[in-house]
Design a protein around this motif. Sequence first.
Motif, mmCIF file in Angstrom:
data_model
loop_
_atom_site.group_PDB
_atom_site.id
_atom_site.type_symbol
_atom_site.label_atom_id
_atom_site.label_comp_id
_atom_site.label_asym_id
_atom_site.label_seq_id
_atom_site.Cartn_x
_atom_site.Cartn_y
_atom_site.Cartn_z
ATOM 1 N N ILE A 458 0.856 -1.184 0.000
ATOM 2 C CA ILE A 458 0.000 0.000 0.000
ATOM 3 C C ILE A 458 0.889 1.230 0.000
ATOM 4 O O ILE A 458 1.740 1.391 0.893
ATOM 5 C CB ILE A 458 -0.929 0.019 1.235
ATOM 6 C CG1 ILE A 458 -1.790 -1.253 1.239
ATOM 7 C CG2 ILE A 458 -1.793 1.276 1.248
ATOM 8 C CD1 ILE A 458 -2.607 -1.433 2.497
ATOM 9 N N ARG A 459 0.702 2.062 -1.035
ATOM 10 C CA ARG A 459 1.579 3.228 -1.144
ATOM 11 C C ARG A 459 1.025 4.376 -0.314
ATOM 12 O O ARG A 459 -0.085 4.829 -0.561
ATOM 13 C CB ARG A 459 1.723 3.656 -2.602
ATOM 14 C CG ARG A 459 2.771 4.716 -2.809
ATOM 15 C CD ARG A 459 2.969 4.980 -4.291
ATOM 16 N NE ARG A 459 4.033 5.937 -4.512
ATOM 17 C CZ ARG A 459 3.873 7.251 -4.425
ATOM 18 N NH1 ARG A 459 2.692 7.746 -4.138
ATOM 19 N NH2 ARG A 459 4.895 8.058 -4.654
ATOM 20 N N GLY A 460 1.793 4.810 0.654
ATOM 21 C CA GLY A 460 1.341 5.934 1.468
ATOM 22 C C GLY A 460 1.974 5.880 2.843
ATOM 23 O O GLY A 460 2.249 4.805 3.371
ATOM 24 N N THR A 481 -2.199 6.310 -1.555
ATOM 25 C CA THR A 481 -2.045 7.438 -2.479
ATOM 26 C C THR A 481 -2.178 7.015 -3.939
ATOM 27 O O THR A 481 -2.271 7.861 -4.814
ATOM 28 C CB THR A 481 -0.684 8.135 -2.270
ATOM 29 O OG1 THR A 481 0.339 7.158 -2.378
ATOM 30 C CG2 THR A 481 -0.616 8.815 -0.927
ATOM 31 N N LEU A 482 -2.161 5.720 -4.224
ATOM 32 C CA LEU A 482 -2.381 5.286 -5.612
ATOM 33 C C LEU A 482 -3.877 5.264 -5.929
ATOM 34 O O LEU A 482 -4.307 5.731 -6.971
ATOM 35 C CB LEU A 482 -1.769 3.903 -5.849
ATOM 36 C CG LEU A 482 -0.239 3.861 -5.881
ATOM 37 C CD1 LEU A 482 0.236 2.440 -6.144
ATOM 38 C CD2 LEU A 482 0.330 4.806 -6.929
ATOM 39 N N LEU A 483 -4.660 4.702 -4.989
ATOM 40 C CA LEU A 483 -6.105 4.654 -5.209
ATOM 41 C C LEU A 483 -6.785 5.936 -4.741
ATOM 42 O O LEU A 483 -7.953 6.163 -5.035
ATOM 43 C CB LEU A 483 -6.714 3.462 -4.460
ATOM 44 C CG LEU A 483 -6.185 2.084 -4.868
ATOM 45 C CD1 LEU A 483 -6.801 1.007 -3.997
ATOM 46 C CD2 LEU A 483 -6.475 1.793 -6.334
ATOM 47 N N GLN A 484 -6.031 6.747 -4.010
ATOM 48 C CA GLN A 484 -6.550 7.991 -3.435
ATOM 49 C C GLN A 484 -7.782 7.755 -2.575
ATOM 50 O O GLN A 484 -8.804 8.430 -2.712
ATOM 51 C CB GLN A 484 -6.844 9.007 -4.541
ATOM 52 C CG GLN A 484 -5.580 9.368 -5.302
ATOM 53 C CD GLN A 484 -5.724 10.605 -6.129
ATOM 54 O OE1 GLN A 484 -6.821 11.011 -6.448
ATOM 55 N NE2 GLN A 484 -4.613 11.195 -6.492
ATOM 56 N N VAL A 485 -7.698 6.737 -1.739
ATOM 57 C CA VAL A 485 -8.781 6.487 -0.787
ATOM 58 C C VAL A 485 -8.174 6.381 0.611
ATOM 59 O O VAL A 485 -7.024 5.966 0.752
ATOM 60 C CB VAL A 485 -9.545 5.172 -1.098
ATOM 61 C CG1 VAL A 485 -10.349 5.315 -2.379
ATOM 62 C CG2 VAL A 485 -8.607 3.984 -1.160
ATOM 63 N N PRO A 486 -8.932 6.757 1.632
ATOM 64 C CA PRO A 486 -8.421 6.577 2.989
ATOM 65 C C PRO A 486 -8.338 5.086 3.339
ATOM 66 O O PRO A 486 -9.135 4.283 2.828
ATOM 67 C CB PRO A 486 -9.453 7.272 3.871
ATOM 68 C CG PRO A 486 -10.443 7.901 2.961
ATOM 69 C CD PRO A 486 -10.274 7.347 1.605
#
Lengths: 659, 156
Positions: A458-460, A481-486
């Motif tokens: 998971i990138r972030g 940050t790839l899917l832009q979801v919390p």
Amino acid sequence: MEEDLKIGVYLCHCGVNIAGVIDMDELEEFTKTLPNVNLVRQYKFMCSDTGQSMIKDDIKEGLVNRVVVAACSPRMHEPTFRRAIESAGMNKFLFSQANIREHSSWISMKDKEGASRIAKDHIRMQVAKVSKLESLQPQKVKVTPNALVIGGGIAGINAALDLAEQNFHVYLVEKTATIGGHMAQLDKTFPTMDCSACILTPKMVDVNQHENITLMAYSEVDNVEGYVGNFKVTVRQKARYVDTEKCTGCGNCAEECPVTVPNEFDLGLSLRKAAYLPFPQAVPGYYTIDMDHCIKCGICADPSVCEPDAIRYDDKDKFVKLDIGTIIVATGFDPFDPTALKEYGYEKYDNVITSMQMERLLSSYGPTLGKPVRPSDLTAPHSIAFIQCVGSRDFHPGRGHKYCSRVCCMYAMKQARQYMEKHPDAKIYIFYMDIRAFGKGYEEFYEIASREYGIMFIRGRLSEVYEDPKDKGIWLRGEDTLLQVPVEIKVDMVVLSVGIEARDDSDKIASLLSIQKTEDGFFMEAHPKLRPVDTLTDGIFIAGVSQGPKDIPDAVAQAKGAASSAAALMAKGEVEIEPYFAVIDEAICTGCKACNSMCPFGAITFDKISGISVINPAKCKGCGTCVAACPFGAIAQNHFKEEQLDVIIRSVLKEGGVY
Amino acid sequence: MAKAEKKTETKHELEPPKEWKPFIFGIFCNWCSFAGADQAGTSRMQRPADLRIMRVMCSGRVEAHWILEALKEGADAVLICGCHLGDCHYVEGNYKTARRMPLLFRMIEQFGINPKRVRFEFISASEGAELTELIKEYSEEIKKIGPGPFNKYFKK
């Protein structure tokens, strides 16, 4: 003398590095106006074979008898040009190099006029200097065929073995009770999954048994004096409180010792006694008594416990003096301490551990015999999250280091894969910024970790880590940050992938050896590309992580490089040192002794019979501090004489004025 | 080249600049500061083109009269750079310099020269960034003070 001066000035374009900023034709026209300049030439790369030949041919044809090269820093190519000049039959000290790259074209790339002005000034300074230089003969000194290796990790071990195999005597000094370093704490090594102990411990034994290696474990370098080839090193052998001649390593003392303390080898995950062996395969295999914790109860000293009578409560530190030719520094690293990064909850929550602790949990000779458990309830976790870049790649002050520690991505994947091999149903998450799998076989390792093992990447960066008070599980909050979801996940255990930092005592080592450190705290190499194992101090080399973060293959490669450089010096048996020593003019010296106390090397003595001070050129290192101290100008430093330096100031400022 | 033509005196055909820029004469030690300046260059850290550097092996070699001479001959400022205390390649040369400088500052002031025109700073071999910041800041400071008292082309 003045009549004979024929100065040749060679202007180097350095490709576009200099010529892209400075108008070389204009520079040539200017240089031609300088006094005693006989010819000026320019070429694309003066350091190339063609460039050097230009200088050599001019010398051989008698066109020049003094040479100035205006190019890069003299710290880079002064030896190159001096060799060229010497091979053409001229004294190599009749040369001077003007820096028109690092100090001119590279620092003022937009203000071209400004760069050009500095270049002109630097050239006239060196033209003035070279006209005053004198021929000198380099001094040759013998190189003692003994090497000192500081640090007994994998880099130090390899360097020591390589040198010992070439018949040089090696003193391997290790601070802790055993050699092996951090590698001894690892279970498996990426990407081949070699068992760390299986490849390391035979080497440790080799070190101990090699006839050319004197192993000095539990010792520290106390003092270093002298210079290349002739270092006088004092090593402090710390008191073990155990007679190493008598200790058989039976372990009875540790068994009977009533004092237990956290074992630093297992990062506090297990306990050891005050009388201890760091780990079963430790080399040398003597026991050590930790006097910070020993209560001197006398149980271990009882003949029924220690049959060979090896316990010595009155043991004292010993100081050993060594004659050393070359030194290799391989002092390694400290893992980053994540306690200061409060949001990760290390030391606050039971089930947040560091990667080094995870490594010990995975190790077959670790506290859990290779079956990791979470600290709160000693059960095997069903889900683990690895948090990457803890203490690395962070530009905020107080949060660690700017650099990438280069090993964390790989070891996290390795530990994740190791755990999944034992618990195929476990869920593993790796929170990362970028996955850096750059080495041989590393990308393939990453590919298998994500595709075949199903490790979730998971990138972030996480914003929050907190404990569920009911079951001591850890909640993680952040953003993918790839899917832009919390993202909000609960796991049983968190492993912080901590980075690497310079040893906390590396400052002490640097000042003992007069070597430099880079901004990141690691030891500085003489040139980042071409002299990666040399330091700025001749005869001292660096290897392993002490120079900068690196993995085991790179550390070993660098250690072998350092060993090769050290061997080259010792095999030759002698080394040229610059004859920049100072000389006292007997006719001027009044014997005031002002210089005597200036010399840190004890090179200046007062001769009672003649009533003047005398400098021993063999001891003088050529700093010139005494020269500046002499109130009568009686001392002259070769190559840096008063008239050779004063003329620089006059040339650039006096006649013709500023600019 | 014929003997008669031989230039034994310096006759630079360098035109004075149209506008004044600080002329900072630097004397740097070989092991730390000169290497630090090299590092600044290698890393392409841009700074005002105001610094000329003369190399000595150790800042302990720096003679007080060089500094006075540089000022006398028109330099706007003189910057001495050495290793950090404790890092000296020659053990303690920079301590000697650090001890001599306060005396010099007093003397400069007695000569009626602003002591800000002389500085002694520590720059290590890895402090190219620090050197760059130092020159930016020092250059600004000298700009505020104005040309040196003996500058041949520009007066305060």
